[in-house]
Scaffold this active site. Structure first.
Site: not given
Lengths: 89, 489, 479
Positions: B74, B149, B173
């Site tokens: 990420k 997210s 997330s």
């Protein structure tokens, strides 16, 4: 709840454009209204948790970062320092 | 293919790490234009890492199960000299001079980092639509969001653009996009994975965690990244075993808690049905369903938004155009530079959260908001502790609905926030939870089931999730992404 | 009209730990710009603080020295504000649970050694900010992050002081305690101690007046000037019928004036909240006790002992106890037991201090030892050498490995007390100065001093002046 968006924005160093102001005001008030669902509580609250103590760091020097590495992401550099607009204080 | 089977092939020299990497980059070349999983693809560097693994295999060295496995990271996890943007214009040129602890661990294990995964800006969002660069799409149907997210982390795994991925989870997330994309995602116990190098959203809630196409893969990535870290004062002082060892233990006698609050009106009937069916399958294996109650669940979202936004308002104050990242072009003085930089560099959702956080901490409002939220946090944690007296694991939907359409909720923050209603309590209580696929919706999208355990019960979660996966099967690569290359020949 | 001023002080002292408070960068002053920094102390995204254990130890020791209650469980908080020298845009500090609180300090306020008790509200730990460099030739400001993360303790006093002299005594005592327990370099010129001053004035019997806070006070003499200035400013406003606004003002020592920084209306909202990157600080009770036992005798106690047991006047005792190096040297000298304490004090505070000041060095930079110094003083006390010769010996033994005796021998400074030898000198001096002899006989007895001087010169400083004086007087009277 009426929120002083301009005051909060100033604290947060944000500027909200005039045309977006109304929308922002409305959204913020909706979100704050959701947050206001929390009831007042008598529950004792302390921000410390002695049952989970922190491990401290030994006072032993390790190498610092080389200056070119430290400053490589800086927008403006001069004489080994970061440059900012003149500070008066 | 899973990481486990790829690793076996590598050990048996049936394929090389470079071949695996090439096949993944082949898939990226095909689907990335549609899916948008990555902010940065690191092909050159990845092939170097793969070559190194092949050299070690040839030299007969002992390798970690992750050696040669392609992995997405990420874009809020710092990678030395590689863009770490947090999906924001603010950091659209930021190359950290250091690695996150988890990245060091991945490199030591020989994992091959294929790219930096797309995400909602500063991890604030539930749809991956607030990314400054582009929205990521759901590999099952690109008209739908992948969830957020960690949207890019879930979509790259689901689309076969990587075998594993690291995400971060502050309020859901990892689990939400895992459920939307039909993959497995673990939000570890707070303090079990080092946060050093994770760009903070809400420090007391953030946790890095693994996503993969099987429970075993997720367990194997978790085994590599967990552990205490002297660089993170909040990291727990304890030792961890290898989580792949004890997998697939029977669920016989296991008490599954079913909290009524998670099956109420807000949850779509098809989601309830899928999760209840899943519980039924586990019951057939000998588990025992127990009704429990978590009475404060309704307040969790409020407490979550107050605490996370308060911390975020402080954590994101450092983005001021002075030291790194974006600086506005024209300004008249220091204050003007701050305000222009921050107003131009942050998107609207980030600004909303910073404003909310600033408000709840501001003079005169602290007690009514922040303090109350912290009291609620204590209460929720206590309710979980009480619940775990009656059951071993708690099962809930991961989200009240399957993935929604791109653009459907962007104009209504509260509707967007509602996607997190089933996941936030876990962060608030610092617990571990895993999301596994448990069904398909009417419109052909995956549905996820969340398993929540007491602190540091990851091994049990892997056991239960693994058992469930064995009975019901995982989803692997999204159907529309299959047959377009795959992982290996 | 008569006014009373009320003063409260916030002292910030940099601690002399090896590393910074939240990272392992070296804690050092005066290095090249941005050379002692890392991603943590420059607030790069993703970095986290880890608390230096020595900072806790040092703060607790100061807490003991100031008679505080030590909180075995405490926490840290974020103080949020934007400024270019504060890279995270928050300072990690302590808000509602400081490490130490409710203490006091007895400050000596007159020459009898009488003390006044000043309350210490709290001592907390926090990180220092960087430095902004300004250059006239350049339109912007430059940021040097070296000082970011240097550990600080903030010592907050109660508003218990009522004159600039009391404030100065308080500051000096704090400084000497910091030096005694060796937790701060206390170099004022390097800014390692700084203070903020709260001042208010009132007519006797009235409730406390509105206070103003002054920032940027970097010297103790500056503190005195700043207090006097601020009290005068407030009194003038009140006398003119005005009211005092609660303000923060900046002291400009060069101009001898302070300037408004901000009034209460634009007071900053720091939005304190518990630092989520750090857990609870829990200090072992055993450590708290151990650190208390490790404290040395503190300066005020020492001062009183010097007055009472060593018979020194306040002036001497005060100067000797100013820093632990001087005090320890003095005590080692006294321990030798071969000369008077007052003489040791005279030499240490007189010629030795002068020597150090001239060369801008510390005692430890010289070769002087208590043994060498007391040997020399003892020789003076016995009359073996003159005081004048002693000054020469001091310079010699301070910068060589020689003992006092070796130096005296080498320079041939041993004093001539042998009357026979001295009589010869006196005779020749008297013969050479008939006018002085005549003056003496005419009643001007003060010419004896002149004649002694002449004899000293002729003896190359080695004559014992007391003996010389006696011989001169005898001879003059005989004639």
């Amino acid at each position: 709840m009426q929120i002083d968006i301009r005051h909060i924005a100033k604290l947060a160093r944000l500027s909200i454009e005039d045309e977006k102001m109304e929308k922002f005001q409305h959204e913020m008030e909706t979100i704050v209204a959701m947050c206001e669902k929390l009831p007042p509580m008598d529950d004792a609250y302390t921000a410390v948790d002695p049952s989970n103590p922190m491990r401290l760091r030994p006072d032993q020097v390790k190498p610092s970062l080389k200056r070119d590495q430290l400053l490589k992401n800086a927008p403006q550099v001069q004489a080994g320092c970061i440059v900012v607009p003149k500070v008066v204080e | 293919m899973t990481a486990a089977s790829l690793s076996e092939k590598l050990q048996k020299k049936e394929c090389s790490a470079v071949e695996i990497a090439h096949s993944v980059f082949g898939q990226i070349a095909k689907v990335e234009g549609t899916i948008g999983s990555f902010v940065t693809v690191c092909e050159e560097q990845a092939l170097e890492q793969a070559k190194e693994v092949d050299r070690k295999i040839a030299a007969g060295e002992d390798l970690s199960p992750l050696a040669g496995i392609p992995i997405g990271v990420k874009d809020n996890i710092c990678t030395k000299d590689v863009l770490t943007s947090c999906g924001s214009k603010m950091l659209s040129n930021f190359q950290p001079p250091y690695n996150a602890t988890v990245v060091d661990k991945l490199e030591q294990a020989g994992a091959v980092i294929v790219g930096k995964c797309n995400m909602d800006e500063f991890a604030m969002g539930s749809s991956c639509e607030t990314s400054y660069f582009k929205p990521a799409k759901n590999p099952w149907n690109p008209d739908y969001v992948p969830g957020g997210s960690s949207g890019g982390s879930a979509s790259c795994v689901s689309a076969g653009e990587a075998v594993l991925a690291l995400g971060s989870d502050t309020g859901g997330s990892i689990r939400l996009p895992a459920s939307y994309c039909g993959v497995v995602g673990l939000k570890p116990t707070y303090g079990s994975v080092s946060r050093y190098g994770l760009v903070a959203f809400a420090s007391s809630l953030d946790q890095i965690g693994p996503l993969g196409r099987s429970v075993a893969d997720v367990a194997s990535l978790y085994s590599v990244i967990c552990g205490k870290d002297p660089m993170d004062a909040t990291s727990a002082q304890r030792e961890y075993g290898d989580f792949c060892q004890g997998m697939n233990r029977s669920v016989k006698g296991l008490r599954i808690g079913i909290p009524q609050e998670y099956f109420g009106e807000g949850v779509e009937p098809q989601v309830k049905a899928a999760v209840m069916a899943g519980i039924q399958r586990l019951a057939e294996e000998g588990a025992q369903a127990v009704n429990i109650t978590l009475p404060s669940t309704d307040y969790a979202l409020s407490a979550y938004y107050i605490i996370s936004s308060a911390e975020a308002s402080s954590n994101l104050a450092r983005f001021d155009g002075v030291k790194y990242g974006y600086r506005a072009k024209d300004y008249t003085n220091l204050i003007d530079m701050y305000e222009k930089t921050r107003s131009e560099g942050f998107g609207d959702e980030v600004k909303r959260r910073i404003m909310l956080g600033t408000f709840v901490l501001s003079s005169g409002f602290y007690d009514a908001y922040y303090k109350r939220a912290k009291q609620m946090q204590q209460r929720i944690a206590q309710e979980y502790a009480d619940a775990f007296q009656q059951c071993d694991v708690i099962l809930t939907p991961t989200s009240p609905s399957p993935a929604f359409r791109v653009g459907e909720r962007t104009d209504d923050p509260l509707k967007m926030y509602a996607a997190d209603v089933c996941t936030v309590t876990v962060n608030i209580a610092g617990l571990p939870a895993i999301s596994v696929p448990c069904g398909i919706s009417e419109n052909g999208l995956p549905i996820g089931m969340q398993m929540i355990g007491p602190k540091f019960s990851e091994q049990m979660l892997f056991d239960v999730a693994g058992c469930y996966e064995t009975i019901c099967g995982g989803f692997g690569i999204a159907p529309s992404m299959k047959g377009e290359g795959g992982q290996t020949k | 009209m008569n006014y009373e001023m009320t003063i409260g002080l916030e002292v910030h002292a940099e601690l002399n730990t090896a590393t910074k408070i939240y990272c392992s960068c070296q804690n050092v002053f005066g290095a090249e710009v941005n050379s002692h920094c890392c991603p943590i102390c420059t607030g790069m995204p993703g970095t986290l603080p880890t608390l230096n254990e020595k900072v806790v130890e040092y703060a607790v020791k100061m807490g003991h020295a100031l008679n505080c209650k030590i909180n075995p469980v405490s926490k840290q908080d974020r103080k949020n504000y934007f400024y270019p020298d504060l890279p995270k845009a928050y300072q990690i500090s302590q808000y509602d649970i400081p490490l130490c609180e409710n203490g006091y300090l007895d400050v000596i306020v007159d020459e009898s050694g009488a003390t006044k008790r000043i309350g210490v509200t709290r001592i907390h730990i926090e990180e220092d900010a960087g430095k902004l460099l300004h250059d006239e030739s350049f339109s912007g400001s430059l940021v040097d992050f070296n000082r970011c993360g240097v550990p600080l303790i903030e010592i907050v006093s109660e508003p218990d002081m009522h004159s600039s002299a009391e404030a100065k005594a308080y500051l000096e005592t704090i400084k000497s305690i910091l030096q005694y327990i060796d937790i701060s370099d206390c170099k004022m010129q390097e800014g390692s101690i700084r203070c903020d001053i709260n001042v208010s004035v009132r007519r006797p019997g009235d409730p406390l007046g509105t206070r103003c806070e002054m920032k940027n006070v970097n010297t103790f003499s500056g503190a005195v000037r700043a207090i006097e200035y601020e009290a005068k400013r407030q009194i003038e406003i009140l006398e003119a019928g005005g009211t005092i606004g609660q303000e923060t003002r900046r002291w400009d020592d060069a101009k001898g004036q302070n300037f408004l920084l901000r009034s209460k209306e634009d007071s900053q909202d720091y939005r304190y909240f518990p630092e989520p990157d750090l857990l609870t600080i829990v200090i072992d009770e055993g450590d708290i006790q151990k650190w208390k036992e490790e404290l040395p005798e503190l300066p005020n106690k020492k001062l009183k002992r010097y007055m009472q047991s060593n018979g020194l006047p306040y002036f001497d005792a005060n100067l000797l106890t100013e820093n632990p190096e001087k005090a320890a040297f003095f005590e080692a000298c006294v321990e030798k037991g071969i000369c008077k304490a007052k003489n040791i004090s005279n030499w240490l505070l007189g010629d030795v201090s002068k020597l150090l000041n001239e060369k801008n060095i510390m005692l430890s930079d010289t070769c002087l030892t208590p043994e060498k110094l007391t040997d020399m003083i003892a020789m003076i006390e016995k009359g073996t050498i003159s005081v004048t010769a002693g000054k020469m010996v001091l310079e010699d033994i301070a910068f060589s490995e020689k003992t006092a005796e070796e130096s005296v021998k080498e320079k041939g400074l041993a004093q001539i007390s042998d009357t026979g030898a001295l009589e010869e000198i006196v005779k020749s001096v008297i013969a050479a100065n008939p006018k002085s002899v005549a003056d003496y006989k005419g009643g001007k007895t003060n010419v004896v001093g002149f004649l002694v001087g002449q004899c000293m010169r002729q003896s190359k400083g080695q004559g014992n002046p007391a003996v010389l004086k006696q011989i001169i007087e005898t001879m003059l009277q005989k004639d």
